[in-house]
Write an enzyme that holds these catalytic residues in place. Structure first.
Site, PDB file in Angstrom:
ATOM      1  N   LYS A  40       0.840  -1.196   0.000  1.00 16.92           N
ATOM      2  CA  LYS A  40       0.000   0.000   0.000  1.00 16.92           C
ATOM      3  C   LYS A  40       0.875   1.245   0.000  1.00 16.92           C
ATOM      4  CE  LYS A  40      -0.284  -0.158   5.035  1.00 16.92           C
ATOM      5  NZ  LYS A  40      -1.153  -0.094   6.220  1.00 16.92           N
ATOM      6  N   TYR A 261      14.671  30.659   7.116  1.00 18.90           N
ATOM      7  CA  TYR A 261      13.462  31.369   7.503  1.00 18.90           C
ATOM      8  C   TYR A 261      13.366  31.516   9.018  1.00 18.90           C
ATOM      9  CZ  TYR A 261      11.428  31.185   2.816  1.00 18.90           C
ATOM     10  OH  TYR A 261      11.170  31.362   1.484  1.00 18.90           O
TER      11      TYR A 261
END
Length: 380
Positions: A40, A261
């Site tokens: 999956k 940042y």
């Protein structure tokens, strides 16, 4: 392919030979039980088609996905002998697509069972399915009360070719958890009331709980991809993933200079900073800001400043200058810095690290066991 590799900001190497080796190790622990594979989420981010093809060559015949679309995508690449099971069952109204695409639902509720039974009656043929039982995880599967409704209705599974009874372990990575034995006993008690049928309980970690948990089929996922199956123990599995980012540029900064940042890092002295072309848009989690470590050769280089969308910044003051040229590779995930170790620093689990790996990497598949290599470009 070489040109694409030159354009990409990072390279993700996936060792199919290691996946095959891990499958053989897991299968060797199962005795007479069969070993399936959870593929999956695109095989935990590593490529369900290539992983499944490699596992089929090792004898795997049971493949588990989460969604119907995952099964539809995978079906053309696996021979008819391979069964593909959809663990979420059918989306409402899409039961007929399971027949069209030759995949098998895991039925989790009375409603799903009723819809599958109705389709079988319409088609006048028995339709294969797994039925999942909830043994304490409270996530998916029939509750004990719903099982009683099954027992009270002799036509409850008319037209359903019951392949396996299934449940899922909640705490298998912790071998000391009492929940493991509680779920095993609950599963055994429910099975004893239901039609005689093969059973599947163990996930990757469940395989290491011992033969009582193995039943007829195990469904490993994370262990196939090299993640540690048992908390606090050495990992017996081979690493599958090698992730390398490319240096864009380096600079020297003065004492007191901020990086990234919000300037969450400020140097306490003169430092050398390298910028690497990987960021949270590539699945390199922002929680690694000022916490992560990568390797350049044998030297660890700490991540400093916030992870940006497309870049990270490293303190490379202790790395030889000749290793810091534009385009030089740094090891983000490697044998020195495994996905589990990256996850620990990020405050998460290895599953999230692997399934977050983005599509901008140039992906290189190698299979040393088959003496084959192939490069696939997935860059944007």
């Amino acid at each position: 392919m070489q040109q694409a590799a030159g354009r990409a900001g990072a390279i993700l190497t996936i060792d199919l030979g290691a996946v095959r080796s891990n499958y053989r190790l897991l299968r060797s622990r199962l005795g007479s039980a069969q070993c399936g594979a959870a593929v999956k989420a695109d095989a935990y981010g590593l490529g369900a088609i290539r992983i499944s093809e490699a596992l089929f060559t090792e004898g795997c015949r049971h493949f588990f996905v989460a969604h119907l679309d995952e099964a539809i995508t995978l079906r053309p690449y696996l021979p008819e002998q391979a069964s593909i099971y959809v663990m979420h069952g059918s989306p409402v109204g899409y039961e007929a697509e399971f027949i069209e695409h030759r995949c098998i639902p895991v039925l989790n509720s009375c409603q799903q069972i009723a819809a599958w039974r109705e389709l079988a009656q319409q088609r006048q043929t028995a339709l294969p399915a797994i039925i999942q039982l909830d043994t304490g995880m409270s996530r998916m599967g029939m509750s004990a009360q719903e099982v009683q409704a099954w027992l009270a209705d002799p036509e409850f599974i008319d037209g359903i070719d019951l392949q396996y009874l299934m449940s899922h372990l909640a705490c298998a990575e912790d071998q000391q958890s009492p929940m493991n034995r509680q779920q095993l006993q609950a599963f055994q008690a429910l099975r004893a009331q239901l039609p005689n049928c093969r059973a599947t309980l163990a996930n990757s970690s469940g395989i290491f709980l011992g033969p009582d948990f193995h039943f007829d089929l195990a469904r490993p996922g994370a262990a196939l991809y090299g993640l540690t199956p048992v908390a606090g123990q050495a990992n017996p599995l081979q690493p599958v993933v090698h992730l390398q980012g490319k240096i864009i540029q380096t600079r020297e900064i003065a004492s007191g200079t901020g990086v990234g940042y919000s300037l969450t890092y400020r140097s306490s002295q003169v430092r050398r900073i390298a910028t690497v072309a990987v960021g949270y848009a590539d699945g390199w989690l922002r929680s690694l800001s000022n916490r992560g470590i990568v390797y350049i050769g044998d030297k660890p280089a700490p991540m400093v400043g916030n992870v940006s969308m497309d870049t990270i910044t490293l303190d490379v003051s202790d790395v030889a200058l000749e290793l810091l040229y534009p385009g030089a590779l740094v090891d983000l995930i490697s044998t020195k810095n495994t996905a589990d170790q990256v996850a620990e620093r990020a405050g998460t689990i290895g599953y999230e690290i692997l399934t977050s790996l983005g599509l901008r990497y140039q992906r290189h598949y190698m299979d040393t066991s088959a003496d084959q290599q192939q490069t696939i470009s997935h860059t944007s």
